[in-house]
Structures are given as C-alpha cells and as structure tokens.
Design an enzyme around this catalytic site. Structure first.
Site, PDB file in Angstrom:
ATOM      1  CB  ALA A 136      -0.919  -0.003   1.212  1.00 31.60           C
ATOM      2  N   GLY A 181       0.523  -5.734   0.463  1.00 30.33           N
ATOM      3  CA  GLY A 181      -0.374  -5.811  -0.681  1.00 30.33           C
ATOM      4  C   GLY A 181       0.298  -6.318  -1.941  1.00 30.33           C
ATOM      5  CD  GLU A 184      -3.090  -8.507   1.254  1.00 29.30           C
ATOM      6  OE1 GLU A 184      -4.034  -8.986   1.910  1.00 29.30           O
ATOM      7  OE2 GLU A 184      -2.850  -7.291   1.201  1.00 29.30           O
ATOM      8  CD  GLU A 204      -0.148  -6.686   5.106  1.00 30.19           C
ATOM      9  OE1 GLU A 204      -0.483  -6.602   3.908  1.00 30.19           O
ATOM     10  OE2 GLU A 204       0.484  -7.665   5.573  1.00 30.19           O
TER      11      GLU A 204
END
Length: 334
Positions: A136, A181, A184, A204
């Site tokens: 992110a 992310g 992910e 995270e």
C-alpha cells in the site's frame, strides 16, 4: 439519491460496476484488449522485449486527454505463441506502491483482459528493478480521513478478487521485493514464479494492521493454516527459495544480471499454456478453482459441467485432426 449511490458504487467498485454493465450490454459490445487500450490512450510506446520477442504496448490511463502517469502498463507479447499479455507495475519513485491511480489502471487492465477473446495468458511483473510491489501507498494512506480508509482497502481487495477471477491463467513473475499488498496481488494469481533472491511477506502486523486484500484467506489455502499464522503473526519475510520450499512459489529461479530471471521463466510457461486449447484452459481453471471450494461430490459435477463446454468446440475437433495427422494443432479459441 439513486444517482448518487451509483456514483459512489462506481467510485469504490469500478471493476464490478463495469463488469455488470458489460453483461447488460451483451457480448457484441464488449471491447477487445487492443481496442480498449487504444481508446484509453492511443499513443504507442516502443519497448524492448528482452526475451527474443517484440511487444505492442499501450499507455493505459483513465483518460487520454490528461497527463495521468502510467503507473500500470499493458503490453501484448508478439510471439509465436498467441495471446500472451503482460501487466507491469511502473511506479519506480515509490517502489510500485499501490496508490489510487495504480489501482484504477490495474482495474482497467483487468476489465480489458476479461473481455478480450484474444488473451490466453496474463503475466504480472514489474518494470522497476529489484521491486515487484512494496504494498500500500502509506504516504497516500496517511492523507486519508478515517472514513476513507475502509473503502480504499475494499477497492484494492475487489481488484485482487477480479484478478483472481480472470478466466485465463495469471502468472506472477516476482524478481524483487513483494511485501504486504504486493504479495497479496501475487497470491491472487494462479502461479508465482520467484527469483531465488526475492523477498516476500505479509508484514502488516508491524504497522498494527492486518492483511486486508485477501492475504489472510489466500495464504492459508496455499501453505496451511498454522504456517500462514506464523508468517502473518511474526510478519516474516521469506526469500524466493524459502517461499518455494513451503509451496508459496511454484519455482525459485537463479537471478540473472538483468534482474528478470523470474519473468523469463514466466514467459516460458506462458508460451506452453498459450499453445494449448484456449477454451479448455479456461474450463480447466474454472473446474479447479470452483471445485476446490466445495466437497468432492459437488466438485466432480463441476468438472462434468466444464467438460461439457469443450465437447461442441471447433478446437476439440482440430485437436483430434492434428493428432491423427501428426502435426501441431492450430487452435482458434472456438
């Protein structure tokens, strides 16, 4: 009020909105990848392939009339194997962090690939040496109001779900760092090819949050519940080789001087897939993905249903003829 709801829905879930719109419009109005990309930004870019093949490439932005940076590129590999499309992160100044513009352009690319009859395989890579995706955009996230964070995360989650639901195989080529992310997104792909010196992890919890774009659900399905808990609780970072050892990566390849060894291996696999029957590949992916979420009895019925879709195809007849005539089949995706 209804129009306002529609605008808000499109703002936070543009891929889902566009998908529903395409379904209402009908197959005849669905744009191909090439047509869609040209409408988005008609300026061609020349890009060396680096793998003994050439590309046709298009700038993909929300509007061709603005100066929006190209954070996510789409290229169609011009190769003996047809239909190989390359998605590439292209935001070097922030290590490909997932900002609003990048996510929006990724959503546009996903829509294009989903509605293209020519696309047979997608490769997801990075144009930035040493980095796949750093996760992110925390600087952008810091400027958001509290009520904006949830919808922003939901939009990213939906984009990754849409990536995972593309009917064609998607291969992640990870030649560098893939954290949060970034990993992910790779988890949403069908296969992950990593360089042995890649660094990957869901980190995270270091920031007092959790993976919010599918990591808590997709990682356990690949490596097991207990191992996934360890990796997420401890925010562990693994090398490409370690990722392969636990089943997180299909291959961990020796990195080359150019820093794109994983991409080269991904292209090799994509070529193998692209020469197979396109309808069969799509139905095989559907059967595997759908069946894996249910019991065996139901899964076998799913397989039966998917097999029925390939029986009336021209490609099936072409495969039989090619076998009989001892030649390579020429599949059309019909």
């Amino acid at each position: 009020p209804d129009n306002q709801k529609i605008r808000l829905w499109y703002q936070y879930y543009p891929t889902m909105f566009s998908s529903l719109l395409f379904r209402r419009m009908g197959n005849s109005l669905r744009p191909s990848l090439r047509d869609y990309s040209r409408k988005q930004a008609p300026q061609l870019m020349s890009t060396p392939a680096g793998v003994g093949a050439s590309y046709s490439a298009f700038k993909l932005t929300r509007s061709s009339s603005t100066d929006t940076p190209v954070d996510f590129e789409v290229k169609e590999l011009q190769d003996d194997a047809p239909g190989i499309v390359v998605f590439a992160f292209n935001r070097p100044e922030v290590k490909n962090a997932l900002g609003r513009n990048l996510v929006a352009q990724m959503e546009s690319a996903i829509i294009s690939a989903r509605n293209s009859r020519d696309t047979r395989v997608v490769i997801l890579r990075s144009n930035v040496p040493g980095v796949f995706c750093a996760g992110a955009d925390l600087k952008e996230r810091k400027t958001m109001k509290e009520e904006e964070v949830g919808p922003a995360v939901a939009r990213g989650r939906q984009a990754m779900t849409d990536l995972s639901e593309l009917p064609v195989p998607v291969i992640a080529a990870i030649d560098g760092v893939a954290l949060g992310g970034g990993l992910e997104i790779a988890l949403a792909c069908d296969m992950r090819i990593m360089a042995n010196n890649a660094k990957v992890g869901l980190v995270e919890t270091r920031l007092a949050i959790i993976p919010g774009a599918g990591g808590t659900q997709r990682l356990p399905r690949l490596v097991g519940i207990a191992r996934a808990k360890e990796l997420i609780f401890c925010a562990k970072v693994l090398s490409g080789k370690e990722a392969q050892d636990i089943g997180l990566a299909e291959y961990a390849v020796e990195q080359n001087e150019a820093g794109d060894a994983a991409y080269h291996r991904a292209v090799e696999i994509a070529r193998e897939i692209a020469n197979k029957g396109p309808v069969a590949i799509k139905q095989a992916k559907k059967a595997i993905n759908t069946g894996a979420q249910t019991d065996l009895s139901t899964a076998l019925k799913v397989e039966e249903s998917c097999y029925a879709q390939v029986i009336p195809t021209e490609d099936r007849i072409e495969g039989l003829k090619a076998f009989q005539e001892k030649r390579q089949p020429r599949y059309k995706g019909k």
